[in-house]
Enzyme design. Structure first.
Site, PDB file in Angstrom:
ATOM      1  CG  ASP A 146      69.781  71.819  19.165  1.00  0.00           C
ATOM      2  OD1 ASP A 146      69.426  71.469  20.295  1.00  0.00           O
ATOM      3  OD2 ASP A 146      69.174  72.663  18.478  1.00  0.00           O
ATOM      4  CG  ASP A 196      68.716  76.187  16.264  1.00  0.00           C
ATOM      5  OD1 ASP A 196      68.899  75.341  17.168  1.00  0.00           O
ATOM      6  OD2 ASP A 196      67.632  76.762  16.081  1.00  0.00           O
ATOM      7  CG  ASP A 252      72.417  74.306  20.344  1.00  0.00           C
ATOM      8  OD1 ASP A 252      72.224  73.423  21.196  1.00  0.00           O
ATOM      9  OD2 ASP A 252      71.569  74.638  19.499  1.00  0.00           O
TER      10      ASP A 252
END
Length: 643
Positions: free
Chosen positions: A337, A538, A542
């Site tokens: 990410d 995080d 996600d």
């Protein structure tokens, strides 16, 4: 650019380790087994008091044997499967039947310990989904009949008008009908910059209204909202997640069946085939069972994994289970990410285009000091770091969807914001300023135009800053054997392209929703030579991808949902530790294989000798315990590993 009148950034509570009832019971039984073993050994070898000896050994056999026996019977009668639990109990009883109760207690303690090591990771699915559900407010203010009314979440209907004030979470998917504001969409999309919302724009449930009260018409009920879909994705991903089994587990059932069938066969062969006495045949058969008991085999994997997990924790990497450590050894593809993982999720002033940069920055800092908007704070921080004194302004006023205006010391209108605010003040950009604005936009940076009355003083670029040392961390990760790093982000294409170029990443995907990330994780795993796929993230958005990947990796600065969904956590949010963790996982895999080969080798060599009467019981116990000590020592060796 808009401004934020109060700090509404949700604060993430530090994750806490809780002792569940199941884990508390497992720890208690293991401790009782150890206490019984030590008491029995003291009574037998030190005090030489039979009552103390038997009291201790009986406690060890009950605490260590009953749970294993119950699990063995359940597997046998419910799952129609033989497992090592049954073999361990019978081996312990067999040892006791020939006067070696201490050896049986040792077997049960080590087996109980290995099971307890795994229990603490259970319940992760329910915890993750509960953390995700906590994003939903209990209800919302709804405008009905011209009156504001508080409604529970389940009472909100399509067509209701939500009144969303600054700092509140959006309770259901809705479309803005009145007012302007900016919204933090990072929990859902991962977008690092607050998004301006005007009439006609959609608001997703679970997002946070930063400033400006708005009214919005509900377009989906709470049960079908974006957040509800995200919960569904979490549940689906958790059920699809593959479980990594160790080599010992794959051999458990056939090995247990082989030994169980071999013990009576050995006794019958010796008693009736070779004509040995009943006592001698029984003694050799029990010696065979003790030698063939899988203590070293069973402890091979936990001894290695526990040591490796301890070494990783010392280095700031938390593995939630030994299966996660084992999975990391096979990872070749890592999806990252962007926001909050590769970047700091912190806006930074990257460029100032002005004839007098100091004056432009001073005015911008003076204006933005009256706002807590992330972009505003980036400007103020940059001025402070560069030693620029903010210009004094008065009567500052936020203009939602535009920026901020005030009056300077000379009484003139001063402002900082976007092109709409520039037009509002009759200001026009010159060619250089217009080119800078275009270039910043192509790079994915947010722009701040600062001016005095109709004069534009400068154009500034603000972007999410990369994590310190992240480029070096990716280089080390490639050197550790990760062949395919990929960046996934909900940010715009321009932002993703700029960040990927800075980090040397050849592959990236942009403008993704949570379901897109989930799909791409599956696609990456299907590519030739991809190996296992890890996802590093995080945010709440996600979480489904973290759960779906072969290995989910969260950074500690992320949300509770990401941390609960992941299989491992980088406790210091330092991706530089990831390469060291990969090397540790592969070293642990090699050590497990070495231990298993050694443990099975001892059994294959010593067991036939025990049947032939060449290995008496004391020597068999030494071989058995020696093998256990060896595999434990090999595991403890990993404690010296440094990430």
């Amino acid at each position: 650019m808009t401004t934020q009148t109060l700090n509404t950034t949700p604060q993430r509570a530090a994750p806490r380790f809780t002792l569940t009832p199941q884990l508390r019971l497992a720890v208690t039984l293991t401790a009782l087994t150890l206490a019984g073993l030590l008491t029995g050994a003291a009574g037998e070898f030190l005090l030489r008091v039979p009552a103390i000896m038997w009291a201790g050994y009986i406690l060890a056999f009950l605490a260590g044997g009953i749970p294993a026996g119950r699990e063995a019977l359940r597997s046998l009668f419910v799952e129609r499967k033989l497992d090592v639990d049954l073999l361990m109990v019978l081996a312990a009883l067999g040892a006791a039947s020939i006067g070696q109760a201490a050896d049986g207690a040792i077997l049960l303690f080590l087996f109980s310990l290995s099971n307890t090591l795994q229990d603490w990771a259970m319940g992760r699915t329910s915890s993750a989904i509960q953390a995700l559900m906590n994003l939903n407010p209990e209800g919302a203010t709804v405008l009905r009949g011209g009156q504001e009314k508080w409604c529970e979440l389940g009472d909100i209907r399509i067509g209701d008008i939500l009144v969303v004030r600054p700092g509140e979470r959006v309770a259901a998917d809705a479309r803005v009908t009145r007012g302007q504001t900016s919204v933090d969409e990072s929990p859902i999309t991962g977008e690092s910059v607050p998004v301006d919302k005007a009439p006609g724009a959609e608001l997703a449930s679970g997002t946070v209204n930063l400033n400006g009260s708005v009214q919005a018409e509900v377009i989906r009920p709470a049960g079908e909202s974006t957040l509800a879909r995200l919960v569904g994705l979490m549940e689906q991903a958790q059920t699809q997640k593959s479980r990594t089994e160790s080599l010992a587990e794959r051999w458990e059932s056939p090995y247990a069946l082989t030994v169980l069938l071999a013990v009576p066969a050995v006794y019958a062969l010796l008693r009736y085939g070779f004509g040995l006495s009943l006592d001698t045949a029984w003694y050799r058969a029990m010696t065979f069972m003790v030698v063939a008991s899988p203590c070293a085999v069973v402890i091979s994997t936990p001894a290695v994994m526990l040591s490796a997990m301890a070494a990783a924790a010392r280095g700031g990497v938390l593995f939630k289970s030994s299966a996660a450590l084992d999975a990391l050894a096979d990872v070749r593809t890592v999806a990252f990410d962007k926001t909050g993982t590769l970047t700091q999720a912190k806006m930074t002033l990257t460029r100032v285009v002005a004839d007098d940069e100091g004056a432009a920055l001073a005015l911008a800092a003076g204006l933005e000091a009256h706002s807590e908007h992330p972009i505003a704070q980036a400007v103020v921080t940059a001025a402070r770091e560069r030693g620029v004194t903010p210009e004094h302004v008065q009567d500052a006023q936020a203009i939602p969807g535009h920026g901020i205006e005030a009056r300077g010391a000379d009484g003139a209108v001063v402002w900082a914001g976007n092109t709409r605010l520039a037009g509002r003040n009759g200001a026009a950009l010159n060619a250089a300023q217009h080119a800078a604005l275009t270039e910043l936009g192509s790079q994915g940076s947010s722009s701040v135009i600062v001016g005095r009355g109709p004069q534009v003083l400068g154009v500034m670029g603000v972007a999410d800053a990369l994590r310190p040392g992240i480029a070096q961390a990716l280089t080390e990760l490639r050197a550790s054997g990760i062949t395919h790093p990929v960046m996934l982000t909900g940010d715009r294409q321009e932002v993703a392209q700029t960040v990927a170029a800075e980090l040397g990443l050849n592959e990236y995907r942009a403008e993704l929703l949570p379901e897109d990330k989930l799909r791409i994780i599956g696609e990456l795993g299907a590519q030739p030579g991809a190996g296992r796929v890890a996802m590093v993230g995080d945010g709440v958005n996600d979480a489904p991808a973290l759960a779906r990947a072969d290995l989910g990796i969260a950074v500690a600065s992320g949300t509770d949902v990401a941390i609960e969904s992941a299989d491992m956590v980088l406790m210091r949010s330092d991706l530089g530790k990831l390469a060291g963790a990969v090397r540790l996982a592969r070293d642990a895999r090699r050590t497990v294989i070495t231990n298993l080969v050694f443990a099975f080798g001892v059994i294959l060599i010593v067991a036939p000798l025990a049947v032939a009467g060449k290995v008496p019981l004391p020597l068999g116990v030494i071989a058995h315990e020696g093998g256990t000590v060896f595999v434990v020592f090999m595991g403890l060796r990993l404690l010296r590993h440094r990430l």
